[in-house]
Design a protein around this motif. Structure first.
Motif, mmCIF file in Angstrom:
data_model
loop_
_atom_site.group_PDB
_atom_site.id
_atom_site.type_symbol
_atom_site.label_atom_id
_atom_site.label_comp_id
_atom_site.label_asym_id
_atom_site.label_seq_id
_atom_site.Cartn_x
_atom_site.Cartn_y
_atom_site.Cartn_z
ATOM 1 N N CYS A 1 51.363 43.986 25.673
ATOM 2 C CA CYS A 1 52.765 44.273 26.265
ATOM 3 C C CYS A 1 52.749 44.674 27.566
ATOM 4 C CB CYS A 1 53.249 45.585 25.538
ATOM 5 S SG CYS A 1 52.083 47.083 25.971
ATOM 6 N N ARG A 2 51.546 44.183 28.429
ATOM 7 C CA ARG A 2 51.699 44.487 29.985
ATOM 8 C C ARG A 2 52.412 43.168 30.433
ATOM 9 N NH1 ARG A 2 46.852 45.945 34.299
ATOM 10 N NH2 ARG A 2 45.994 46.687 32.431
ATOM 11 N N ARG A 3 53.379 43.468 31.421
ATOM 12 C CA ARG A 3 54.221 42.568 31.792
ATOM 13 C C ARG A 3 54.372 42.309 33.244
ATOM 14 N NH1 ARG A 3 54.576 41.542 27.454
ATOM 15 N NH2 ARG A 3 56.076 42.265 25.825
ATOM 16 N N ARG A 4 53.612 43.188 34.194
ATOM 17 C CA ARG A 4 53.678 43.104 35.369
ATOM 18 C C ARG A 4 52.141 42.848 35.901
ATOM 19 N NH1 ARG A 4 58.458 44.442 36.981
ATOM 20 N NH2 ARG A 4 58.029 43.838 39.205
ATOM 21 N N ILE A 5 51.881 41.810 36.610
ATOM 22 C CA ILE A 5 50.455 41.654 37.225
ATOM 23 C C ILE A 5 50.257 41.725 38.587
ATOM 24 C CG2 ILE A 5 48.246 40.059 36.871
ATOM 25 C CD1 ILE A 5 48.914 41.376 34.289
ATOM 26 N N PHE A 6 49.093 42.380 39.122
ATOM 27 C CA PHE A 6 48.984 42.315 40.532
ATOM 28 C C PHE A 6 47.805 41.925 40.737
ATOM 29 C CE2 PHE A 6 49.454 43.466 45.082
ATOM 30 C CZ PHE A 6 48.254 43.850 45.307
ATOM 31 N N VAL A 7 47.517 40.492 41.593
ATOM 32 C CA VAL A 7 46.301 40.202 41.721
ATOM 33 C C VAL A 7 46.240 40.125 43.512
ATOM 34 C CG1 VAL A 7 44.748 38.170 41.757
ATOM 35 C CG2 VAL A 7 46.456 38.577 39.905
ATOM 36 N N GLY A 8 45.315 41.195 43.678
ATOM 37 C CA GLY A 8 45.120 41.595 45.260
ATOM 38 C C GLY A 8 44.246 40.345 45.859
ATOM 39 N N ASN A 9 43.580 39.745 45.127
ATOM 40 C CA ASN A 9 42.832 38.521 45.809
ATOM 41 C C ASN A 9 42.987 37.360 44.786
ATOM 42 O OD1 ASN A 9 41.222 36.657 46.918
ATOM 43 N ND2 ASN A 9 39.362 38.164 46.976
ATOM 44 N N CYS A 10 43.528 36.295 45.302
ATOM 45 C CA CYS A 10 43.627 35.189 44.183
ATOM 46 C C CYS A 10 42.184 34.769 43.925
ATOM 47 C CB CYS A 10 44.450 34.307 44.803
ATOM 48 S SG CYS A 10 44.017 33.231 46.348
ATOM 49 N N TYR A 11 41.405 34.833 44.518
ATOM 50 C CA TYR A 11 40.023 34.278 44.053
ATOM 51 C C TYR A 11 39.103 35.235 43.399
ATOM 52 C CZ TYR A 11 41.064 30.350 46.955
ATOM 53 O OH TYR A 11 41.598 29.173 47.815
ATOM 54 N N ALA A 12 39.767 36.594 43.192
ATOM 55 C CA ALA A 12 39.100 37.651 42.596
ATOM 56 C C ALA A 12 38.927 37.193 40.990
ATOM 57 C CB ALA A 12 39.422 38.740 42.693
ATOM 58 N N VAL A 13 39.816 36.674 40.358
ATOM 59 C CA VAL A 13 40.151 36.290 39.010
ATOM 60 C C VAL A 13 40.649 34.817 38.806
ATOM 61 C CG1 VAL A 13 42.577 37.166 38.913
ATOM 62 C CG2 VAL A 13 40.892 37.214 36.946
ATOM 63 N N SER A 14 40.366 34.304 37.834
ATOM 64 C CA SER A 14 40.896 32.781 37.541
ATOM 65 C C SER A 14 42.267 32.923 36.601
ATOM 66 C CB SER A 14 39.949 31.825 36.925
ATOM 67 O OG SER A 14 39.635 32.380 35.525
ATOM 68 N N PRO A 15 42.940 32.019 36.964
ATOM 69 C CA PRO A 15 44.178 31.956 35.752
ATOM 70 C C PRO A 15 43.971 31.901 34.518
ATOM 71 C CG PRO A 15 44.570 30.197 37.763
ATOM 72 C CD PRO A 15 43.162 30.810 37.734
ATOM 73 N N ARG A 16 42.555 31.353 34.109
ATOM 74 C CA ARG A 16 42.426 31.336 32.871
ATOM 75 C C ARG A 16 42.013 32.537 32.069
ATOM 76 N NH1 ARG A 16 37.737 30.620 30.528
ATOM 77 N NH2 ARG A 16 36.614 30.711 32.293
#
Lengths: 584, 224
Positions: free
Chosen positions: A43-58
């Motif tokens: 049920c989490r709808r909002r995501i904040f990724v402060g560094n696009c290379y810290a995590v992968s889309p997958r």
């Protein structure tokens, strides 16, 4: 405990969780137990990724299957000042591809400092049927053709914000791609564009969107066109004018005044390029309602500025050029008791001699007169410890304090001492300080103060400061909440970095350029800390072609669960256990 | 904690008068890549960092660094004594003003000075904004790019850079078959060779520019 958790049906827990929106709270819930983790991630709808290379889309998609809103940030902050070479990275396209297939119901995309291509924009336009919001903040790589795709295809678009992006402006025709049936616009910010758009298309668009609240025009919209637009949108809350000039005709001023006074909801004004002061009185009628005023592109001298701000008793935010001078800031301190945020930008940053009479005194006045002042960005040419101590005592509520003394390593102009004690007072008194930028002549002592008192500091920017690794060590070992550290031209080397290596995993990122960190140390960090990406940026060629003890040009270290990236240009290398073996 | 090497404090006295000379008008931050870091005479022992007396403070104990597997990284210096004032190139990204902001203010302040440029053999005139350039070399490079038959091949550029520089300075562009002499008409209506007077003076007095084939330039009545 387990019994209690499973005795609530999922729907009830979901409902309870829906009251918690902050990422921190959501992360905490998900760590309570496995079932809560499962329920929360669905049920989490909002995501904040402060560094696009810290995590992968997958990885993101695997954990959160139904996301409606995403924020991605790319390049480090110093990219704003041309310190990150072109081509470093921050490409959004792979993200859009992944998001398009995983989240067909995605509604909001917010990007900051990312490279966005027309292809990406086209993919966004075609993939998300309920797409509502696109914010491109300080992005680049796209043209008005990409915007045309968005305009043509996003039937439910509410917000399009190009905040300070670098757009290849091919023509203004893109605006005409909004179909006549499109009426859902709420917010439009095109202030960064250059080309003329069709004024009639713009007027029709504004006229048919009854929910329009925020309209920020670009320089190519002259003042005489503004009245027509305002007549069609008197419900505006935020207005960015275009060029604030027109040929001197008698009706322009009166038309504009009446159009503006009809906008009773107006709270925020910006724009004001090419100001002709004769037309300033047109805004006087709405000044009492203003909470935000951005005059940072307006070349207006202090007498006119004083007249303006004196009529804005409810002002909370002011961005202005240093033409306001000390005398203008004195007036601000008297008139605007609700001021929360002040930014004073330099009108002529590349000359040594002051072209305006703006000194530390202006900042002292404001800190004295405005009890709610929390956030300051101030460019000036002289400062003293005495002034900083006074400011700190006047205003212990600062959460953001950014001082830029224009010439690097400028000492206290009264005593010629370093400004250590002054900044020490700032961090000591302002216990809630979360963001700090320092300047002027500073020794390691300043960093000792920062490390000792800056316990809530999250972001710190250093330039041309310090004497030795001790300075960096104070910061890394003392600032418990440090998330982002950016450093340029400081004599910090390997010792402090290696001694505090573990600290780096608790931070989002560290940037160091023109410092003394050796290639050898970078390799070591990369090898020992697998959860960090240690990127060496060096346009002189692979650092292995030079002695290991020589410093690298630039260094960007960030934590990541995605491992090293593979989209680097040929002047960026990731240090890891294979870096010793990898070919240049 | 760290021992602050003696050399460091010697090179960087707290008064720092060395690096800041208030009476020298040209800003020293205009020097590219200035670093006034001391020579850190390293000697970090394997796994340990020595204690230090920080001025008045006494910080006892030794701090073990990592798990003892850290190699003693030989800290390097970043060379550089303070260079003599060049007053030319600016430090990248300082002061920290975003380029959008810089551009927006520049557009307002700088004037533009467009002059017509003609070339023998080219059917159309072009226009250049002299305010866009800071030197003759920049202008001539731009002219070179504009009138493409004058483009010098890569090979030529690499091998003959010096020669090319000399040519540019003397107001001559070269293509495969012709030498072009760059001339301009000044405020008085006279035709002069580009490159004789300081750049700023040229900018102010130039009304139009003409690229003449040198064979014809010699024959031009005004040039006799």
């Amino acid at each position: 405990m387990l019994k209690m958790a499973s005795s609530f049906p999922e729907e009830v827990l979901e409902h309870v969780f829906s009251f918690l929106q902050s990422d921190g709270d959501r992360n905490s819930i998900s760590m309570v137990c496995k079932s809560w983790y499962e329920i929360e991630r669905w049920c989490r709808r909002r995501i904040f990724v402060g560094n696009c290379y810290a995590v992968s889309p997958r990885i993101l998609i695997r954990r959160f299957p139904d996301v409606r809103s995403i924020t991605l940030k790319g390049k480090p902050h110093f990219a704003d000042f041309n310190l990150v070479p072109e081509g470093w990275g921050g490409y959004v396209y792979p993200w859009i591809v992944a998001l398009a297939s995983a989240y067909p119901w995605l509604e909001e995309i917010r990007l900051k400092r990312m490279v966005v291509t027309d292809e990406s924009l086209e993919l966004i336009a075609k993939s998300f049927k309920n797409f509502k919001l696109l914010v491109l903040s300080s992005c680049e790589g796209f043209s008005t053709d990409g915007l045309a795709s968005i305009a043509a295809n996003c039937r439910n678009l509410q917000e399009l914000d190009l905040h300070e992006s670098d757009v290849e402006d091919l023509s203004g025709r893109w605006l005409s791609h909004f179909p006549d049936t499109y009426t859902s616009l709420v917010s439009l910010n095109i202030a960064c564009l250059g080309s003329e758009v069709s004024f009639s298309a713009l007027e029709r668009l504004v006229g048919r969107c009854p929910n329009l609240r925020s309209l920020r025009l670009h320089r190519a919209v002259p003042l005489d066109r503004l009245s027509n637009l305002l007549h069609r949108a008197p419900q505006l809350v935020e207005l960015g004018t275009g060029a604030y000039s027109a040929e001197l005709r008698p009706d322009v001023l009166s038309n504009l005044s009446s159009a503006l006074s009809a906008c009773r909801e107006l709270k925020s004004l910006s724009g004001f390029w090419d100001v002709v002061p004769t037309y300033l009185p047109a805004v006087y009628s709405i000044c009492p309602g203003l909470t935000s005023l951005n005059l940072s592109y307006a070349i207006i001298q202090s007498p006119d500025l004083i007249k303006l701000v004196s009529q804005c008793p409810n002002l909370q935010r002011l961005w202005v050029l240093d033409y306001i001078e000390d005398v203008g800031l004195d007036a601000l301190a008297v008139s605007c008791k609700d001021l929360r945020e002040l930014r004073v930008f330099p009108s002529d940053p590349f000359v040594l001699e002051a072209n305006v009479s703006l000194t530390e005194q202006g900042l002292i006045s404001v800190s004295e007169g405005c009890p709610k002042l929390q956030s300051v960005l101030y460019f000036c040419r002289q400062m003293s410890n005495e002034a900083l101590i006074t400011i700190a005592r006047n205003q212990p509520n600062f959460t953001c304090f950014r001082l830029c003394i224009i010439e690097p390593r400028t000492p206290d102009y009264l005593t010629l001492e370093p400004l250590d004690v002054g900044f020490g007072a700032i961090v000591e008194h302002c216990k809630d300080l979360t963001r700090l930028s320092v300047s002027g002549l500073l020794t390691d002592r300043a960093f000792e103060y920062i490390g000792t008192y800056g316990k809530k500091l999250e972001m710190l920017s250093l330039a041309f400061a310090g004497d030795s690794d001790l300075g960096l060590h104070h910061v890394l070992s003392g600032c418990d909440n440090l998330r982002k550290l950016e450093i340029r031209d400081c004599p910090f080397g390997d010792k402090a970095l290696l001694a505090n290596a573990a600290k780096l995993e608790t931070m989002r990122s560290l940037w160091m350029s023109s410092c003394s960190v050796s290639y050898g140390a970078c390799k070591l960090l990369g090898q020992k800390l697998p959860r960090l990406n240690v990127e060496v940026i060096d346009e002189r060629g692979h650092p292995a072609s030079r002695p290991e003890s020589l410093p690298v040009e630039k260094l960007y270290i960030y934590r990541s669960v995605a491992g090293p990236r593979f989209d680097m240009p040929n002047f960026v290398w990731t240090m890891d256990e294979n870096s010793a073996l990898r070919l240049t | 904690m760290y021992r602050q090497p003696a050399q460091t404090s010697k090179l960087l006295p707290s008064k720092r008068v060395v690096t800041h000379r208030p009476h020298v008008p040209s800003p020293h931050w205009l020097f590219p890549g200035v670093q006034v870091s001391g020579e850190l005479k390293s000697s970090m022992k394997r796994g340990f960092v020595e204690t230090v007396d920080l001025d008045n403070h006494e910080l006892g104990g030794q701090v073990e660094v990592g798990d003892g597997q850290w190699e003693a990284a030989s800290t390097s210096t970043t060379a550089a004594a303070v260079k003599a004032p060049t007053a030319k190139s600016q430090v990248v990204g300082w002061p920290p003003v975003r380029s959008t902001r810089k551009k927006a203010l520049d557009l307002k302040k700088s004037s533009s000075k467009y002059v017509k440029v003609g070339a023998d053999g080219a059917p159309y005139l072009r226009k250049v904004d002299l305010e866009m350039y800071k030197s003759y070399e920049e202008l001539l490079t731009a002219l070179e790019q504009m009138f493409t038959s004058f483009t010098i091949s890569g090979k030529y550029m690499e091998q003959n850079k010096k020669q090319r520089q000399a040519l540019l300075v003397n107001g001559i562009l070269v293509d495969e078959c012709n030498h072009y002499v760059v001339t301009y008409e000044d405020k008085d209506g006279d035709w002069l060779l580009v490159g004789d007077v300081p750049w700023k003076m040229f900018k102010e007095s130039c009304k139009r520019i003409r690229l003449m084939k040198s064979s014809e330039a010699a024959l031009h009545p005004d040039h006799i």
